[in-house]
Write an enzyme that holds these catalytic residues in place. Structure first.
Site, PDB file in Angstrom:
ATOM      1  N   ASP A  13     -11.040   4.236  18.193  1.00  0.00           N
ATOM      2  CA  ASP A  13     -11.551   4.763  16.796  1.00  0.00           C
ATOM      3  C   ASP A  13     -12.685   4.312  16.431  1.00  0.00           C
ATOM      4  O   ASP A  13     -13.058   3.680  15.331  1.00  0.00           O
ATOM      5  CB  ASP A  13     -10.512   4.505  15.660  1.00  0.00           C
ATOM      6  CG  ASP A  13      -9.220   4.936  15.988  1.00  0.00           C
ATOM      7  OD1 ASP A  13      -9.140   6.147  16.515  1.00  0.00           O
ATOM      8  OD2 ASP A  13      -8.035   4.623  15.959  1.00  0.00           O
ATOM      9  N   HIS A  43     -11.169  12.183  17.222  1.00  0.00           N
ATOM     10  CA  HIS A  43     -12.528  12.113  16.944  1.00  0.00           C
ATOM     11  C   HIS A  43     -12.875  12.609  15.891  1.00  0.00           C
ATOM     12  O   HIS A  43     -12.757  13.878  15.492  1.00  0.00           O
ATOM     13  CB  HIS A  43     -13.365  12.776  18.316  1.00  0.00           C
ATOM     14  CG  HIS A  43     -12.765  12.173  19.751  1.00  0.00           C
ATOM     15  ND1 HIS A  43     -13.273  10.792  19.784  1.00  0.00           N
ATOM     16  CD2 HIS A  43     -12.554  12.660  20.588  1.00  0.00           C
ATOM     17  CE1 HIS A  43     -13.013  10.754  21.185  1.00  0.00           C
ATOM     18  NE2 HIS A  43     -12.368  11.964  21.675  1.00  0.00           N
TER      19      HIS A  43
END
Ligand code: GTP
Ligand code: IMP
Ligand code: MG
Length: 337
Positions: A13, A43
């Site tokens: 992340d 994503h």
């Protein structure tokens, strides 16, 4: 370029989706190959006023001439992949390796109970149980799935051919160094290695073919699920600093901590990184929001970058200054020999 691997130096992340989408557009990437575990990844790509949360499709899809491949090491959930192909209108340019292992409902069920759910606090997307079956050599693979037939292609062959022809190729890592089954915070980790070497293996590219490894770091650290996070701050403090994030896949709150130079340095070593990207510079230094040249970054941001470079030993070539694919400072040119 021509062959660049993008991986995360922390716990996932860090904004790989954003960095990859920028590189695809800027370098006109001809072929991209998704590596990593599978649809446990999330994503975020923000481009032309749209926000995409991708779990299977390569983030380089934003460059509409880019061939989008999924390497044999990656686990595929056909429902998720087909939906993302539809949403992004990328039907004609997607290729899936016949040897990708397939996530089935039974894997997801197992992932949502017992120690995986309660102790490890996995994403519940079935990846761990699917990789376990793969190791036992009983898992179903892509070539056995009717809905994937038209996408099947020899991914390692396509990728290596593109590299040999001198085209720009990206290898898209997922998760993060410290979620690696080998190098992460075991047992609080994912179900395989996710460092740059593993990403290459996932798509069938040997180590001598890689020109650059870009390590994506975020200006602070976050982690979802269980496991250690050095110098973790309280949720209240994270809110105050503007660091509270929510997971793309699970919607879970991400735990937060200040940037760890120690973890970043070790991640450079484990991944053989040649350069680093730091995203969310604008969150820690709000005056940098939307800035596109190094000179325009504030003194504070530059000082931070200099310290990072000194500690980790590789240049910081990319700085994220907002979520948009083009909100970035790119000084790769400066470091070219
Ligand atoms: P995994 O593969 O799951 O590890 O994810 P990832 O590395 O692609 O990152 P993810 O998209 O899950 O999280 C990054 C978040 O930060 C997203 O919400 C992005 O839109 C956002 N983001 C990325 N770069 C920047 C940046 O430079 N500035 C700001 N403000 N947001 C950013
Ligand atoms: P799994 O990969 O779903 O088995 O989850 C194992 C651990 O890795 C959990 O702590 C997850 O939160 C974490 N994890 C897996 N994929 C990602 C990701 O893409 N971003 C952040 N954390 C992840
Ligand atoms: Mg994510």
């Amino acid at each position: 370029m021509p062959c660049t691997v993008v991986v995360c130096g922390f716990f996932g992340d860090t904004g790989k989706g954003k960095v990859i989408s920028y590189l695809a557009l800027k370098d006109k990437v001809a072929v991209t190959a998704r590596a990593g575990v599978g649809p446990n990844a999330g994503h975020t790509v923000v481009y032309e006023g749209k926000k995409y949360g991708l779990r299977m499709l390569p983030s380089a899809f934003v460059y509409d001439k880019c061939r989008l491949l999924i390497g044999p090491g990656v686990l595929v959930n056909p429902d998720i992949l087909l939906r993302e192909i539809e949403v992004t209108h990328s039907d004609g340019r997607v290729g899936v390796d016949p040897q990708c292992a397939i996530i089935e409902p039974k894997h997801i069920q197992t992932d949502k109970r017992g120690h995986l759910a309660q102790k490890i606090r996995t994403t519940g997307t079935g990846t761990g149980p699917c990789n376990a079956e793969r190791a036992l050599r009983v898992v179903k693979i892509a070539k056995e799935v009717p809905s994937l037939q038209k996408f099947l292609t020899d991914v390692p062959l396509e990728v290596n051919r593109a590299i040999d022809e001198g085209k720009n190729v990206l290898i898209e890592g997922t998760q993060g160094t410290y979620l690696s089954l080998f190098h992460g915070t075991y047992p609080y980790c994912t179900s395989k290695d996710v460092t740059a070497s593993a990403a290459c293996s996932d798509v069938g590219v040997g180590p001598t073919k890689v020109n650059d490894v870009i390590l994506v770091l975020k200006a602070y650290n976050t982690r979802v699920g269980a496991g250690p996070l050095p110098n973790e701050i309280s949720e209240e403090e994270a809110v105050k600093r503007g660091w509270l994030e929510f997971g793309t896949v699970t919607g879970r709150k991400r735990r937060a901590a200040p940037f760890s130079y120690e973890l970043a340095k070790r991640a450079v070593m484990l991944n053989g990184a040649t350069q680093a990207a730091i995203t969310k510079i604008d969150v820690v230094f709000p005056e940098c929001k939307g800035v596109k040249s190094y000179d325009e970054l504030s003194q504070g941001a530059k000082k931070f970058a200099e310290r990072v470079e000194k500690e980790i030993g590789v240049p910081v070539t990319l700085f994220g200054t907002g979520p948009g694919a083009l909100e970035i400072v790119d000084r790769r040119d400066k470091w070219k020999s």
